[in-house]
Design an enzyme around this catalytic site. Structure first.
Site, short mmCIF file in Angstrom:
data_model
loop_
_atom_site.label_atom_id
_atom_site.label_comp_id
_atom_site.label_asym_id
_atom_site.label_seq_id
_atom_site.Cartn_x
_atom_site.Cartn_y
_atom_site.Cartn_z
CE1 TYR A 1 4.57 -3.06 7.54
CE2 TYR A 1 4.77 -0.72 7.68
CZ TYR A 1 4.30 -1.84 6.79
OH TYR A 1 3.72 -1.78 5.54
NE ARG B 1 -1.44 7.40 9.09
CZ ARG B 1 -1.29 6.32 9.98
NH1 ARG B 1 -0.84 6.59 11.14
NH2 ARG B 1 -1.25 5.17 9.35
NE ARG C 1 -2.61 -1.44 9.93
CZ ARG C 1 -2.29 -2.05 8.89
NH1 ARG C 1 -2.21 -3.47 8.81
NH2 ARG C 1 -2.20 -1.30 7.67
NE ARG D 1 1.82 0.82 11.66
CZ ARG D 1 1.00 0.99 12.55
NH1 ARG D 1 1.45 0.84 13.73
NH2 ARG D 1 -0.22 1.04 12.19
CG ASP E 1 3.72 -20.65 6.49
OD1 ASP E 1 4.24 -19.29 6.33
OD2 ASP E 1 3.60 -20.98 7.52
CB THR F 1 -5.70 -3.90 2.56
OG1 THR F 1 -5.05 -3.63 3.71
CG2 THR F 1 -4.92 -3.08 1.36
N PRO F 2 -8.13 -5.00 3.76
CG PRO F 2 -9.34 -7.03 3.07
CD PRO F 2 -8.26 -5.97 2.67
CB SER F 3 -4.55 -6.10 7.04
OG SER F 3 -3.85 -5.28 5.84
#
Length: 244
Positions: free
Chosen positions: A148, A204, A189, A145, A59, A183-185
């Site tokens: 982020y 886009r 989303r 975002r 972690d 990607t998986p993430s």
């Protein structure tokens, strides 16, 4: 395999899926001894069957755990920081807790790993640090975002600061700024955005497609290798023309 990283030791965070996984595998294919970590112990262990030398649960929000891991691994030549989280929303959707979490995992995690591994790099007289930032926040603002983008701008600034501080001591530090990568993430989303979520993300993109994790990994291999020995402190955009 062309052995572009032969003889080098690499440490990768968030290596279980997505960009981190693609980078770990690419480094291994190019001859590096790769130590890959992730919070998902099960998924990260699977990389062992694809040439990654060692895997472990880590972690990157835990300073003591990062320091202990650096002592366990020892001196490395390449540090690839891929851990991150994409928070959705504007300033009005960002609580103090969400702000702190995003900066902890997107920025402070890199502070932890760099601080832990840099002394060994300095002692050996060389090292390449590659941080995963984003085109969003560094080169262009993206709707919803807010935090982020703020974290990824911070990653670019952190990268330049490390590059400037240790440029005369054999250390290079660069960051990669991807556009929308499949990607998986990212697919999670897209699914949360509705049945046409993936198509919305694709629409886009000027090239009419999403990027791949393997394309990001190819750039990471270059930055990790001696081929880029004259390159440091640079934010490398790889976004299919999104920021044009």
């Amino acid at each position: 395999m062309s052995d572009r990283l032969k003889g080098k030791r690499a440490f990768v965070t968030a290596g279980a899926v997505g960009i981190g996984r693609a980078c770990a595998l690419a480094f291994a294919r190019e001859g590096a001894t790769v130590f890959a970590t992730d919070i998902d112990e099960g998924k990260i262990a699977l990389l062992g069957q694809d040439g990654v030398s060692e895997t472990a649960k880590l972690d990157v929000r835990d300073t003591a755990a990062v320091d202990a891991m650096a002592k366990r691994v020892g001196t490395i030549d390449i540090l690839l920081n891929a851990a991150g989280f994409v928070h959705h929303g504007s300033v009005l959707d960002c609580s103090d807790e969400a702000w702190d979490f995003s900066f902890d995992i997107n920025v402070k995690s890199m502070h932890r790993t760099i601080r832990a591994f840099l002394p060994g790099m300095l002692e050996s007289g060389h090292g390449s640090i590659v941080n995963i930032a984003s085109a969003a926040g560094v080169f262009k603002a993206a709707p919803n975002r807010y935090v982020y983008g703020a974290t990824k701008a911070a990653v670019a600034a952190l990268t330049r600061a490390v590059a400037a501080d240790f440029i005369t001591q054999g250390i290079r530090c660069n960051c990669i700024c991807p556009g929308t990568i499949e990607t998986p993430s990212m697919l999670d989303r897209a699914a949360a955005a509705g049945p046409n979520g993936r198509e919305m993300f694709v629409s886009r993109q000027p090239m009419g497609r999403l990027g791949t994790a393997e394309e990001i990994a190819s750039l990471a291999v270059y930055l990790a290798s001696d081929e880029s020995s004259f390159t440091t402190g640079v934010a490398h955009v790889i976004d299919g023309g999104w920021t044009l």
